[in-house]
Design a protein around this motif. Structure first.
Motif, PDB file in Angstrom:
ATOM      1  N   GLU A  86      12.558   6.154 -32.254  1.00  0.00           N
ATOM      2  CA  GLU A  86      12.126   4.634 -32.473  1.00  0.00           C
ATOM      3  C   GLU A  86      10.719   4.575 -32.983  1.00  0.00           C
ATOM      4  O   GLU A  86      10.614   3.680 -33.842  1.00  0.00           O
ATOM      5  N   SER A  87       9.726   5.307 -32.748  1.00  0.00           N
ATOM      6  CA  SER A  87       8.540   5.202 -33.365  1.00  0.00           C
ATOM      7  C   SER A  87       8.392   5.384 -34.790  1.00  0.00           C
ATOM      8  O   SER A  87       8.060   4.556 -35.623  1.00  0.00           O
ATOM      9  N   GLU A  88       9.132   6.547 -35.458  1.00  0.00           N
ATOM     10  CA  GLU A  88       9.265   6.637 -36.788  1.00  0.00           C
ATOM     11  C   GLU A  88       9.720   5.361 -37.537  1.00  0.00           C
ATOM     12  O   GLU A  88       9.535   5.063 -38.544  1.00  0.00           O
ATOM     13  N   LEU A  89      11.080   5.053 -36.885  1.00  0.00           N
ATOM     14  CA  LEU A  89      11.609   3.815 -37.607  1.00  0.00           C
ATOM     15  C   LEU A  89      11.037   2.473 -37.401  1.00  0.00           C
ATOM     16  O   LEU A  89      11.026   1.875 -38.479  1.00  0.00           O
ATOM     17  N   LEU A  90      10.175   2.395 -36.547  1.00  0.00           N
ATOM     18  CA  LEU A  90       9.263   1.129 -36.647  1.00  0.00           C
ATOM     19  C   LEU A  90       8.220   1.325 -37.672  1.00  0.00           C
ATOM     20  O   LEU A  90       7.959   0.377 -38.334  1.00  0.00           O
TER      21      LEU A  90
END
Ligand code: ADP
Length: 169
Positions: A86-90
């Motif tokens: 989730e963090s990388e995609l955000l």
């Protein structure tokens, strides 16, 4: 260069507003619904021709009836507990939006708090990712973009962003 404001992103006369879209790009609730309503029906016609967008990526359309010239539709991740990239995609959403703005030679861009509404990304985790990704981009890339606005709709995001941007000055 980086401003934090509270309000409705559909009212801003900037080169591009970023949409927190879903992967169909065909409209949804929250800020996506507000952008489509304000832009008018031509926006969804252009979006249909784009054939969707992957999570973490972004695509540009015209702004139609919006005061903004363009809309950059970014697809944030749905929060699934934090162990599904989730963090990388955000971070990738913010970076891709800035890359697209740079390719077009745009100067001003406004971001909503991507994924922190219906998609359930915790606000206190999303805020530093957004701010640090944008700051890193400005430090490392040659870009036409010189006016970046984080547009917060709710009080909690507004407070988080003000504190985060203030601490890094
Ligand atoms: P997501 O599905 O990515 O979570 P949402 O639209 O549900 O997208 O929420 C993203 C953020 O946009 C939330 O913080 C929400 O409060 C905010 N928001 C909703 N409407 C507007 C608007 N008109 N202008 C700016 N931000 C908005």
């Amino acid at each position: 260069m980086i401003q934090v404001i509270q309000g409705d992103i559909t009212k801003l006369a900037v080169d591009a507003i970023v949409n927190a879209a879903n992967s169909s790009l065909l409209g949804g609730g929250g800020v996506d619904g507000a952008i489509h309503r304000a832009a008018g029906p031509e926006l969804v016609f252009e979006c249909r021709m784009l054939h969707g967008c992957q999570t973490g990526d972004a695509k540009l359309t015209h702004g139609y009836n919006l005061p903004a010239r363009y809309v950059i539709h970014a697809v944030g991740p749905v929060w699934r507990g934090g162990h599904n990239h989730e963090s990388e995609l955000l971070a990738s959403c913010y970076r891709r939006a800035l890359e697209i703005a740079t390719e077009r030679g745009l100067t001003s861009i406004a971001f909503p708090n991507i994924s922190t509404g219906i998609y359930g990304f915790p606000k206190e985790k999303a805020c530093p990712i957004a701010v640090e990704t944008v700051q890193k981009f400005l430090e490392e890339q040659q870009t036409s973009v010189s006016d970046i606005r984080f547009v917060c709709f709710d009080e909690e995001n507004y407070r988080l962003y003000r504190e985060k941007v203030a601490e890094s000055h």
